[in-house]
Motif scaffolding. Structure first.
Motif, PDB file in Angstrom:
ATOM      1  N   MET A   1       0.633  -1.398   0.119  1.00  0.00           N
ATOM      2  CA  MET A   1      -0.100   0.036   0.069  1.00  0.00           C
ATOM      3  C   MET A   1       0.952   1.240  -0.132  1.00  0.00           C
ATOM      4  SD  MET A   1      -2.941  -1.024  -0.420  1.00  0.00           S
ATOM      5  CE  MET A   1      -3.869  -2.472   0.028  1.00  0.00           C
ATOM      6  N   HIS A   2       1.996   0.956   0.544  1.00  0.00           N
ATOM      7  CA  HIS A   2       2.897   2.445   0.709  1.00  0.00           C
ATOM      8  C   HIS A   2       3.325   2.453  -0.745  1.00  0.00           C
ATOM      9  CE1 HIS A   2       6.582   4.673   1.492  1.00  0.00           C
ATOM     10  NE2 HIS A   2       6.049   5.208   2.524  1.00  0.00           N
ATOM     11  N   ASN A   3       3.841   1.460  -1.613  1.00  0.00           N
ATOM     12  CA  ASN A   3       4.280   1.649  -2.887  1.00  0.00           C
ATOM     13  C   ASN A   3       3.386   2.180  -3.690  1.00  0.00           C
ATOM     14  OD1 ASN A   3       4.789   0.265  -5.668  1.00  0.00           O
ATOM     15  ND2 ASN A   3       6.593   0.596  -4.552  1.00  0.00           N
ATOM     16  N   LEU A   4       1.925   1.488  -3.603  1.00  0.00           N
ATOM     17  CA  LEU A   4       0.913   2.067  -4.259  1.00  0.00           C
ATOM     18  C   LEU A   4       0.479   3.741  -4.152  1.00  0.00           C
ATOM     19  CD1 LEU A   4      -1.564  -0.892  -4.179  1.00  0.00           C
ATOM     20  CD2 LEU A   4      -0.268  -0.232  -6.100  1.00  0.00           C
ATOM     21  N   TRP A   5       0.868   4.094  -2.822  1.00  0.00           N
ATOM     22  CA  TRP A   5       0.305   5.352  -2.760  1.00  0.00           C
ATOM     23  C   TRP A   5       1.440   6.396  -3.016  1.00  0.00           C
ATOM     24  CZ3 TRP A   5       0.701   7.932   2.899  1.00  0.00           C
ATOM     25  CH2 TRP A   5       0.312   9.325   2.539  1.00  0.00           C
ATOM     26  N   ILE A   6       2.623   6.235  -2.405  1.00  0.00           N
ATOM     27  CA  ILE A   6       3.908   6.974  -2.448  1.00  0.00           C
ATOM     28  C   ILE A   6       4.516   7.081  -3.834  1.00  0.00           C
ATOM     29  CG2 ILE A   6       6.007   7.652  -1.451  1.00  0.00           C
ATOM     30  CD1 ILE A   6       3.491   8.209   0.352  1.00  0.00           C
ATOM     31  N   TRP A   7       4.796   6.011  -4.103  1.00  0.00           N
ATOM     32  CA  TRP A   7       5.804   5.704  -5.536  1.00  0.00           C
ATOM     33  C   TRP A   7       4.898   5.642  -6.883  1.00  0.00           C
ATOM     34  CZ3 TRP A   7      10.407   7.214  -4.274  1.00  0.00           C
ATOM     35  CH2 TRP A   7      10.712   6.731  -3.022  1.00  0.00           C
ATOM     36  N   ARG A   8       3.895   4.952  -6.675  1.00  0.00           N
ATOM     37  CA  ARG A   8       3.214   4.604  -8.199  1.00  0.00           C
ATOM     38  C   ARG A   8       2.100   5.767  -8.453  1.00  0.00           C
ATOM     39  NH1 ARG A   8       4.246  -0.100 -10.480  1.00  0.00           N
ATOM     40  NH2 ARG A   8       5.413  -1.349  -9.258  1.00  0.00           N
ATOM     41  N   GLY A   9       1.530   6.400  -7.140  1.00  0.00           N
ATOM     42  CA  GLY A   9       0.468   7.118  -7.143  1.00  0.00           C
ATOM     43  C   GLY A   9      -0.793   6.880  -7.597  1.00  0.00           C
TER      44      GLY A   9
ATOM     45  N   GLY B   1      -3.035   5.122  -5.639  1.00  0.00           N
ATOM     46  CA  GLY B   1      -3.699   5.130  -4.488  1.00  0.00           C
ATOM     47  C   GLY B   1      -3.878   6.283  -3.518  1.00  0.00           C
ATOM     48  N   ASN B   2      -4.052   6.386  -2.230  1.00  0.00           N
ATOM     49  CA  ASN B   2      -4.341   7.515  -1.497  1.00  0.00           C
ATOM     50  C   ASN B   2      -3.892   6.945  -0.128  1.00  0.00           C
ATOM     51  OD1 ASN B   2      -6.762   6.573  -0.302  1.00  0.00           O
ATOM     52  ND2 ASN B   2      -7.871   7.166  -1.849  1.00  0.00           N
TER      53      ASN B   2
ATOM     54  N   PHE C   1      -3.461   4.128   5.436  1.00  0.00           N
ATOM     55  CA  PHE C   1      -3.964   4.241   6.845  1.00  0.00           C
ATOM     56  C   PHE C   1      -4.429   3.016   7.279  1.00  0.00           C
ATOM     57  CE2 PHE C   1      -7.347   5.688   9.341  1.00  0.00           C
ATOM     58  CZ  PHE C   1      -6.505   6.226  10.502  1.00  0.00           C
ATOM     59  N   ALA C   2      -5.279   2.321   6.195  1.00  0.00           N
ATOM     60  CA  ALA C   2      -6.134   1.212   6.730  1.00  0.00           C
ATOM     61  C   ALA C   2      -5.265  -0.004   7.246  1.00  0.00           C
ATOM     62  CB  ALA C   2      -6.738   0.698   5.317  1.00  0.00           C
ATOM     63  N   THR C   3      -4.084  -0.113   6.778  1.00  0.00           N
ATOM     64  CA  THR C   3      -3.290  -1.182   7.295  1.00  0.00           C
ATOM     65  C   THR C   3      -2.738  -0.723   8.650  1.00  0.00           C
ATOM     66  OG1 THR C   3      -1.249  -0.173   6.227  1.00  0.00           O
ATOM     67  CG2 THR C   3      -2.403  -1.778   4.910  1.00  0.00           C
ATOM     68  N   GLY C   4      -2.374   0.489   8.816  1.00  0.00           N
ATOM     69  CA  GLY C   4      -1.849   0.837  10.141  1.00  0.00           C
ATOM     70  C   GLY C   4      -3.150   0.711  11.294  1.00  0.00           C
TER      71      GLY C   4
END
Length: 368
Positions: free
Chosen positions: A318-326, A328-329, A334-337
Motif C-alpha cells: 500500500m505504501h508503494n501504491l500511494w507514495i511511489w506509483r500514485g 492510491g491514496n 492508513f487502513a493497514t496501520g
C-alpha cells in the motif's frame, strides 16, 4: 560496519532475553513446587520459554528487516532488555545504566520505572501472594493430607516475596549518577550547538509535539494531518496522557508479575508512541515468548499470527501504491496501520486476560 554493530546488538538482545527467561523459569518452578503443583511443574519443563523467546526475537522477520534497514531500534531494544535482565538479576547499577540510556534514546521506556522497581524489590514473576499465604496456613496443620516429609520439602523451596528496599534505593542512586554523567557528556558535545535545551527540544520535544507527519505504521500521523489546528494541542495531551492512565491500574493488578508488566508497557508504548517502527513490535513479540507457559491457552492466537503476517505484507504494498506509483491514496496505507493497531490492542487485552485466568487457575488448584 554499522550493519555488523546492529546485528551484534540484536544477538546480544536475544541472549539477554534467553537469560531472563531462564530466571523466570527458575522462579516459576520454585513457586509451583512450593504450591505443590507437580503436574504444572512437569508441563513447564517441556517448554523452555527463554530459548523460545530468544528465537522469536532473533528470527522474527521484523527484526531482520530492522537490521537490514540499518535502523537504530536494535540499540533501543538492547537497552530495554538489558534493564529488564539486570532488574531480574537485582543488579541495580546495570539496570540503572540500561534504563538511563533507554530513556535517553527514546522517551517511552521511562514508563518501565514501575516494573523495574517491582523486579528489584520482589524479584522475578510469581503467583499472587495470597496463594503462598493460603499454602502456608495449610502447611502449618490445617491440611492433614500433607505429610511431614513433603511439608519440609515444600518449606525449603518457599519463595521469598518480601519487598527489599535496598536494591531499589541503589537503583535510584545509580539512575541519578548515570543521568548526570550522560547529561554532562551531552552538554560538552553540544556546547556550540545550543546545549541541553536544544537537545531536549529536538528529541523529547519532537516526540511530544508530533511535528513530522510523514507516513509510518502508526495512526497519529494521519489523525494530526486531518485534525483542526485549534484542537491539536488538546489531542496531543489526550494521546500522551492515555499511556499514563494505563500505568497505575496495570501495576496494581500485575504487581506480582513485574516482568510481564514490562512486556505490557512495552507493547502499549509501541502501539501509542508518536513514531513507531517495526523494531518496537519485534521487541514486545520477543518478550511475549517469555510467557509461553502461562499464555499457552490464549485465544485468537491463530487470528493474531496471520493478522501480523497479512499486515506485514500489505503495508509495504500500500505504501508503494500511494507514495511511489500514485495509484492510491492515504486511506490505502492508513487502513493497514489501523488494522495493525487493532491487532496490537487484541494482543495486549488477550495476553493480560489470559495471565489473569492463569492466576485464577492456580488459585483453584491450591484451594482444591
Amino acid at each position: 560496519m554499522a550493519n555488523l554493530l546492529i546485528f551484534i546488538a540484536d544477538f546480544v538482545t536475544a541472549m539477554l532475553i534467553r537469560a531472563t527467561g531462564q530466571k523466570l523459569l527458575l522462579s516459576r518452578r520454585q513457586s509451583l513446587e512450593y504450591l505443590n503443583l507437580p503436574k504444572l511443574v512437569k508441563n513447564s519443563a517441556n517448554i523452555n520459554a527463554g530459548d523460545l523467546a530468544s528465537l522469536i526475537y532473533l528470527w522474527n522477520p521484523l527484526t531482520i528487516v530492522t537490521c537490514l534497514g540499518l535502523c537504530s531500534s536494535p540499540i533501543d531494544n538492547l537497552m530495554v532488555v538489558l534493564t529488564i535482565y539486570a532488574a531480574c538479576s537485582r543488579l541495580a547499577p546495570l539496570a540503572a545504566f540500561g534504563y538511563v540510556l533507554a530513556t535517553h534514546l527514546s522517551l517511552y521506556p521511562a514508563i518501565l520505572i514501575l516494573p523495574v522497581i517491582l523486579l528489584l524489590g520482589y524479584g522475578p514473576d510469581a503467583p499472587p501472594a495470597k496463594l503462598f499465604l493460603h499454602k502456608s496456613s495449610n502447611s502449618d496443620g490445617k491440611d492433614p493430607s500433607n505429610n511431614d516429609e513433603s511439608r519440609s520439602a515444600v518449606t525449603t523451596h518457599k519463595p521469598v516475596r518480601c519487598f527489599s528496599r535496598r536494591p531499589v534505593v541503589h537503583f535510584m542512586i545509580w539512575v541519578s549518577i548515570w543521568s548526570c554523567y550522560v547529561l554532562f557528556l551531552c552538554s560538552i558535545y553540544l556546547k556550540g550547538l545550543g546545549g541541553l535545551q536544544e537537545m531536549f527540544k529536538k528529541t523529547y520535544g519532537f516526540i511530544l509535539t508530533v511535528g513530522d507527519l510523514s507516513p509510518n505504521i502508526g495512526v497519529l500521523w494521519y489523525f494530526f494531518a486531518e485534525v483542526f489546528e485549534f484542537f491539536r494541542n488538546f489531542f496531543l495531551i489526550v494521546f500522551h496522557v492515555n499511556i499514563l492512565f494505563m500505568i497505575l491500574p496495570l501495576a496494581i493488578r500485575l504487581k506480582h508479575r513485574p516482568c510481564f508488566l514490562a512486556f505490557v508497557y512495552t507493547a502499549i508504548s509501541a502501539m501509542l508512541k508518536s513514531y513507531p517502527s517495526v523494531g518496537d513490535s519485534a521487541l514486545y513479540l520477543g518478550l511475549l515468548g517469555l510467557f509461553a507457559n502461562e499464555l499457552a491457552d490464549m485465544q485468537f492466537s491463530f487470528f493474531l499470527f496471520f493478522g501480523y503476517i497479512g499486515v506485514s505484507l500489505l503495508s509495504p504494498v500500500m505504501h508503494n501504491l500511494w507514495i511511489w506509483r500514485g495509484t492510491g491514496n492515504a486511506n490505502f496505507y492508513f487502513a493497514t496501520g489501523l488494522v495493525y493497531s487493532c491487532l496490537q490492542t487484541v494482543l495486549i487485552v488477550e495476553s493480560v486476560s489470559t495471565m489473569l485466568k492463569h492466576d485464577r487457575m492456580l488459585r483453584k488448584h491450591v484451594i482444591a
